[in-house]
Design a protein around this motif. Sequence first.
Motif, mmCIF file in Angstrom:
data_model
loop_
_atom_site.group_PDB
_atom_site.id
_atom_site.type_symbol
_atom_site.label_atom_id
_atom_site.label_comp_id
_atom_site.label_asym_id
_atom_site.label_seq_id
_atom_site.Cartn_x
_atom_site.Cartn_y
_atom_site.Cartn_z
ATOM 1 N N ALA A 122 -24.547 -55.335 -20.279
ATOM 2 C CA ALA A 122 -24.784 -55.875 -19.369
ATOM 3 C C ALA A 122 -24.580 -56.309 -18.390
ATOM 4 C CB ALA A 122 -25.021 -56.748 -20.018
ATOM 5 N N THR A 123 -24.249 -55.489 -17.987
ATOM 6 C CA THR A 123 -23.553 -55.849 -16.184
ATOM 7 C C THR A 123 -24.119 -54.941 -14.740
ATOM 8 O OG1 THR A 123 -21.600 -55.394 -17.831
ATOM 9 C CG2 THR A 123 -21.168 -55.265 -15.163
ATOM 10 N N VAL A 124 -24.162 -55.513 -14.127
ATOM 11 C CA VAL A 124 -24.502 -54.915 -12.844
ATOM 12 C C VAL A 124 -23.841 -53.589 -12.507
ATOM 13 C CG1 VAL A 124 -25.132 -55.332 -10.710
ATOM 14 C CG2 VAL A 124 -25.795 -56.775 -12.082
ATOM 15 N N MET A 125 -24.478 -52.327 -12.190
ATOM 16 C CA MET A 125 -23.523 -51.162 -12.215
ATOM 17 C C MET A 125 -23.637 -50.905 -10.978
ATOM 18 S SD MET A 125 -23.261 -49.491 -14.672
ATOM 19 C CE MET A 125 -23.625 -51.193 -16.449
ATOM 20 N N THR A 126 -22.568 -50.708 -9.935
ATOM 21 C CA THR A 126 -22.011 -50.355 -8.726
ATOM 22 C C THR A 126 -22.387 -48.988 -8.673
ATOM 23 O OG1 THR A 126 -19.755 -51.084 -8.974
ATOM 24 C CG2 THR A 126 -21.252 -52.944 -8.340
ATOM 25 N N ASP A 127 -21.539 -48.678 -9.417
ATOM 26 C CA ASP A 127 -21.197 -46.795 -8.895
ATOM 27 C C ASP A 127 -21.545 -45.834 -9.862
ATOM 28 O OD1 ASP A 127 -19.732 -44.601 -9.023
ATOM 29 O OD2 ASP A 127 -18.129 -45.463 -9.554
ATOM 30 N N ALA A 128 -22.729 -45.031 -8.751
ATOM 31 C CA ALA A 128 -24.052 -44.107 -9.308
ATOM 32 C C ALA A 128 -22.899 -43.453 -10.583
ATOM 33 C CB ALA A 128 -25.003 -43.637 -8.062
ATOM 34 N N SER A 129 -21.681 -43.321 -10.524
ATOM 35 C CA SER A 129 -20.889 -41.559 -10.953
ATOM 36 C C SER A 129 -20.439 -41.846 -12.071
ATOM 37 C CB SER A 129 -20.058 -41.517 -9.949
ATOM 38 O OG SER A 129 -18.365 -42.634 -9.669
ATOM 39 N N VAL A 130 -20.662 -43.364 -12.672
ATOM 40 C CA VAL A 130 -19.527 -43.793 -14.043
ATOM 41 C C VAL A 130 -20.688 -43.052 -14.754
ATOM 42 C CG1 VAL A 130 -19.888 -45.487 -15.731
ATOM 43 C CG2 VAL A 130 -19.337 -45.702 -12.979
ATOM 44 N N ILE A 131 -20.030 -42.327 -16.115
ATOM 45 C CA ILE A 131 -21.117 -41.661 -17.162
ATOM 46 C C ILE A 131 -20.828 -42.568 -18.020
ATOM 47 C CG2 ILE A 131 -20.454 -39.826 -18.752
ATOM 48 C CD1 ILE A 131 -21.816 -39.089 -15.853
ATOM 49 N N TRP A 132 -21.853 -42.784 -19.042
ATOM 50 C CA TRP A 132 -22.066 -43.628 -20.001
ATOM 51 C C TRP A 132 -21.948 -42.852 -21.247
ATOM 52 C CZ3 TRP A 132 -20.907 -48.478 -20.876
ATOM 53 C CH2 TRP A 132 -20.882 -49.752 -19.692
ATOM 54 N N GLU A 133 -21.199 -42.441 -22.830
ATOM 55 C CA GLU A 133 -21.606 -41.593 -23.552
ATOM 56 C C GLU A 133 -22.340 -42.612 -24.736
ATOM 57 O OE1 GLU A 133 -18.358 -38.403 -23.801
ATOM 58 O OE2 GLU A 133 -17.768 -40.084 -24.342
#
Length: 144
Positions: A122-133
């Motif tokens: 629940a956080t606004v994303m600011t970086d499109a390169s972030v990878i979630w696992e």
Amino acid sequence: MKPVFAWTFPGGKLKDNYSTATATVGNAHANKDITVPSGKRWLLWFGRMGHDDSVAHVMNIEVYNSDDKLICKLISADSGGAGNGMVHFPTNIVLTSTEAAIDSGAFPIPLKAGDYIRFSAATVMTDASVIWEYVAVVTEIDVP
């Protein structure tokens, strides 16, 4: 004579449900649902959620039934670990990628077809390169 039911090890198939996703800039939630397929039952043992971002994120892992009702919250981390943060269940701790947790529970959580595990940030994303696992280790059993 009444039949006797004896529970034995289900002998199901072990699955880790490992998946990844990239962040969507401006999206206030990074959600991933992992659903029990029809004709199956799962025994949920342990899992984790993580990211490779340099900032902290609020991360939650929850279990819902097939009617979209919250069954239990496995973990809610207010900080989510800045810089390669990870949350684990059932250990219920926040770690960085260089720390380790013993991911083993005393008992599994049984899930039926249609139930799902929701991973959310629940956080606004600011970086499109972030990878979630996302990982949810289960024993998958065929429904007779």
